[in-house]
Design an enzyme around this catalytic site. Structure first.
Site, PDB file in Angstrom:
ATOM      1  N   SER A  98      54.710  -0.574 142.211  1.00 44.98           N
ATOM      2  CA  SER A  98      55.254   0.591 142.899  1.00 44.98           C
ATOM      3  C   SER A  98      56.256   0.154 143.971  1.00 44.98           C
ATOM      4  O   SER A  98      57.233  -0.517 143.664  1.00 44.98           O
ATOM      5  CB  SER A  98      54.091   1.409 143.481  1.00 44.98           C
ATOM      6  OG  SER A  98      54.519   2.657 143.959  1.00 44.98           O
ATOM      7  N   HIS A 123      57.099   2.682 138.548  1.00 45.42           N
ATOM      8  CA  HIS A 123      56.805   4.046 138.099  1.00 45.42           C
ATOM      9  C   HIS A 123      57.499   5.031 139.027  1.00 45.42           C
ATOM     10  O   HIS A 123      58.046   4.660 140.068  1.00 45.42           O
ATOM     11  CB  HIS A 123      55.297   4.311 138.034  1.00 45.42           C
ATOM     12  CG  HIS A 123      54.592   4.239 139.358  1.00 45.42           C
ATOM     13  ND1 HIS A 123      53.239   4.432 139.501  1.00 45.42           N
ATOM     14  CD2 HIS A 123      55.056   4.004 140.623  1.00 45.42           C
ATOM     15  CE1 HIS A 123      52.903   4.310 140.772  1.00 45.42           C
ATOM     16  NE2 HIS A 123      53.984   4.059 141.477  1.00 45.42           N
TER      17      HIS A 123
END
Length: 201
Positions: A98, A123
């Site tokens: 992330s 993501h």
């Protein structure tokens, strides 16, 4: 309660004790090794600014082992990395997921590394909001703006087309170091200090 090792050094004035992270900071090494949130981001930013003030021409090494976290906290670190004069080399140890992966790929081009058994994940941002419908709509619009911003940053640092980034980040996208190198998140996979030194020659 976690234990942080202490290093004792002999100086001209006697013994001096450092916690291990402070001692490594003297070597211009910064650790991003927890969830990215406001308090830790402020500490990382302060360390970056301190090292710049100490020597604006000497490289900084950022070791990353993070599951990600708060986007705004991560962007505070990212923006400071781009703002300061020293080059910031990044190295993934364990995981860079992330926001951790954005910090990894946001290092100086050619100086973004991963150890051989690390995992990298990208993501789209997520958000869970409660409250009045209008407030939920406001937060949803903000999340979409952040998604667009992050896609643009990944596109910039990986040199991938924006459409490809958008598609790649629709779901949790885990990568091996080799896959991350092919994607453009890292420049080199290293397994030893000597290998890293050779790349800097």
């Amino acid at each position: 309660m976690s234990y942080i090792p202490v290093v004792i050094e002999q100086t001209s004035r006697g013994e001096r004790a450092y916690d291990i992270y402070s001692r490594l900071l003297k070597e211009r090494i910064i650790f991003v090794c927890s969830t990215v949130e406001d308090h830790m981001a402020n500490l990382i930013v302060a360390q970056l600014l301190f090292l710049e003030a100490e020597n604006p021409k000497k490289d900084i090494y950022m070791y990353i082992n993070s599951p990600g976290g708060v986007v705004t906290a991560g962007l505070a670190i990212y923006d400071t990395m781009q703002f300061i004069k020293p080059k910031v080399a990044t190295l993934c140890i364990g995981q860079a997921c992330s926001m951790g992966s954005l910090l990894l790929c946001g290092g100086e081009h050619g100086m973004r590394y991963s150890l051989p058994h690390s995992r990298i994940m990208i993501h789209q941002p997520s958000g869970g909001y409660k409250g009045q419908a209008t407030d939920i709509e406001i937060h949803a619009r903000e999340t979409l703006k952040i998604k667009k911003l992050l896609n643009e940053l990944y596109s910039k640092h990986t040199e991938q087309a924006l459409k490809h980034i958008e598609k790649s980040m629709e779901r949790d996208n885990f990568m091996s170091p080799g896959e991350a190198k092919k994607f453009g998140l890292v420049d080199n996979i290293i397994s030893s200090r000597d290998a890293m030194a050779l790349l800097h020659k």
